[in-house]
Design an enzyme around this catalytic site. Structure first.
Site, short mmCIF file in Angstrom:
data_model
loop_
_atom_site.label_atom_id
_atom_site.label_comp_id
_atom_site.label_asym_id
_atom_site.label_seq_id
_atom_site.Cartn_x
_atom_site.Cartn_y
_atom_site.Cartn_z
CG PHE A 1 -0.59 0.82 2.37
CD1 PHE A 1 0.28 0.34 3.33
CD2 PHE A 1 -1.09 2.10 2.52
CE1 PHE A 1 0.63 1.12 4.42
CE2 PHE A 1 -0.75 2.89 3.62
CZ PHE A 1 0.12 2.39 4.57
CE LYS A 2 4.67 1.58 4.65
NZ LYS A 2 3.84 0.46 5.11
CG ASP A 3 3.77 0.82 -4.64
OD1 ASP A 3 4.92 1.26 -4.45
OD2 ASP A 3 3.54 -0.36 -4.99
CG LEU B 1 6.32 6.28 -0.47
CD1 LEU B 1 6.95 5.11 0.23
CD2 LEU B 1 7.22 7.51 -0.40
#
Ligand SMILES: *Cc1c(COP(=O)(O)O)cnc(C)c1O
Length: 495
Positions: free
Chosen positions: A111-113, A116
């Protein structure tokens, strides 16, 4: 809209300035001076829109110093260009009793995408807007997923370089390989001999060291952060709460204005805090359920009002949640109390003795918004198995923590609002633990065999970025002691 520090330092910044700076000089986090309010028609208007269009609308409320055109370009660069393997970007899968919001269709399968991919776009636009001439060095401490997602987002971005510190032996093999094979001319990856909190504290010390900052300034370098302490990391995450709600409306699962719950697998408190912002802006959210693993410092805090990091640190099968200091809680404390002096005091206590206790009033307010529970590794695995048996749907370990806590919440409260379980990683990213949970024999298999093995039972394909790791060359081998991180930074800057 202006941004200022949670600890009361007397500065007012635009969002572009706050995004470049990352952390306030007094050690606090940047927060907006007020929260924009939306009504039901704002939400209904989102229904026919693409994810990018929804993002532009929500972001525009916070990034008031960016032009609509700038936001549009940033959003399209982040989520368009074929970087996501799903048309909806962040689809909601209906499992009947639970709705699963899948946030892992981006390039690194976590989920960091969601944040980021956008942060580098916002930051490089901010550098242009503010006429900043220095180079920016992004320092990241990662428990695994942030590192790779940040490297992928920032690689070869003009005027910015990035250095990632991860706890040696503290991330999954796939995560490690993802980072060590990172390409790009402006990137460094270094293993720290310590755990995630050591790495994160090390980065914080570097940020607050004035003399060190002056030394870097001589080399025309300014530090910034891609951790979820950066406002530019947090604001993109607000979008998918709105988008999920719009999708549930579109599917007819909920009526206009109907409240829903979200359960969020939590580490640094960034993801769930974005849900809090969405609720405060007017999204119909009833409860935010905070799910933790055996490192249950947040469960205790949300239940008792006492934050105490003085406890054993456990390595679990949900490494991205193996955290004892949840940085973004500071923002919540500010929004709940509105009292910066008090927040600064609690944070000083945390730094000094590793604990603080909020007053009864604050505790009561927090309880209105949040419910919290934790599950251990065995319960996490049992949940993966059960959901697979019922739905032929494979959860990653982090998502399973949330799923089980969501069930616990229902059982404890009999609250029957539609429940959205926030899914934070592709199961392929944690394939060893997932296969073990599914009781598939894995003896003697390497990481890539495991991907194939999981594919045999999972309808979803192996994400392209993970499959490609097999043939990629390892490009990073640096290791440093936890008290030598500053030296490592200087070495990278001098290169
Ligand atoms: C980062 C991460 C989390 C925790 O999110 P926070 O915003 O730090 O609370 C949970 N699951 C996965 C897979 C993650 O990568």
């Amino acid at each position: 809209m202006n941004y200022s520090s949670t600890r009361g330092e007397n500065v007012k910044l635009t969002s572009a300035e706050a995004i470049i700076k990352g952390l306030a000089t007094d050690g606090g986090l940047f927060v907006p001076d007020s929260l924009p309010q939306v009504d039901q028609s704002f939400i209904e208007d989102l229904l026919p829109l693409s994810y990018e269009e929804r993002a532009a609308k929500v972001l525009g409320l916070f990034l008031t110093d960016y032009t609509a055109e700038e936001i549009k370009t940033c959003v399209n660069n982040a989520y368009g260009q074929g970087k996501f393997d799903c048309e909806d970007r962040a689809p909601v899968t209906d499992l009947g009793t639970m709705q699963v919001l899948e946030l892992w269709h981006g390039p690194t399968s976590a989920f960091k995408d969601m944040a980021l991919q956008l942060l580098p776009q916002l930051m490089s636009t901010a550098l242009k807007k503010t006429g900043e001439k220095s180079d920016v060095l992004i320092l990241v401490a990662t428990s695994g997923d942030t590192g790779k997602a940040a490297l992928e987002g920032f690689k070869d971005v003009d005027q910015i370089s990035i250095m990632v510190f991860y706890p040696e032996g503290g991330v999954s093999q796939i995560q490690q390989l993802q980072m060590l094979t990172q390409e790009g001319s402006n990137v460094n990856v270094t293993a720290v001999q310590g755990n995630f909190d050591d790495a994160q504290s090390g980065v914080k010390v570097i940020f607050s060291d004035k003399a060190f900052g002056e030394e870097l300034a001589k080399a025309n370098v300014k530090l910034s952060s891609a951790n979820s302490i950066n406002w530019g990391r947090l604001v993109p995450q607000i979008v998918y709460y709105f988008s999920a709600y719009a999708d549930l409306r579109k599917a007819g699962t909920i009526a206009s204005g109907e409240e829903v719950n979200f359960t969020v697998p939590t580490g640094n408190f960034g993801n769930i805090l974005a849900g809090f912002y969405a609720k405060q802006m007017g999204l119909p959210v009833h409860k935010l359920v905070c799910a933790s693993n055996a490192n249950n410092v947040l469960t205790d805090f949300l239940q008792t009002g006492c934050y105490d990091r003085n406890r054993d640190f456990y390595k679990t099968i949900t490494p991205s949640m193996d955290i004892l200091i949840s940085s973004n809680l500071e923002r919540l404390l500010y929004h709940v109390t509105g009292n910066k002096e008090q927040v600064a005091g609690w944070m000083a206590e945390l730094a000094k003795k590793g604990s603080y206790e909020v007053d009864k009033d604050t505790r009561g307010k927090i309880k209105e918004f949040f419910w919290a529970d934790f599950v251990d590794d065995n319960a996490t695995k049992a949940c993966i198995r059960q959901v697979y048996e019922q739905h032929k749907y494979v959860l990653d370990t982090h998502t399973a923590v949330a799923y089980q806590v969501a069930k616990n919440y229902r059982h404890a409260t009999h609250d029957e609002h539609v429940m959205v379980v926030v899914s934070t990683a592709s199961p392929y990213k944690f394939n060893g633990s997932v296969l073990e949970a599914l009781q598939v024999e894995t003896a003697g298999l390497d990481e890539f065999d495991l991907l194939d093995k999981l594919q045999e039972v999972n309808e979803q394909p192996i994400p392209a970025g993970l499959a490609a790791l097999k043939t990629k060359e390892v490009r990073h081998q640096d290791v440093c002691a936890k008290d030598k991180m500053a030296d490592a930074v200087l070495k990278f800057v001098a290169k």
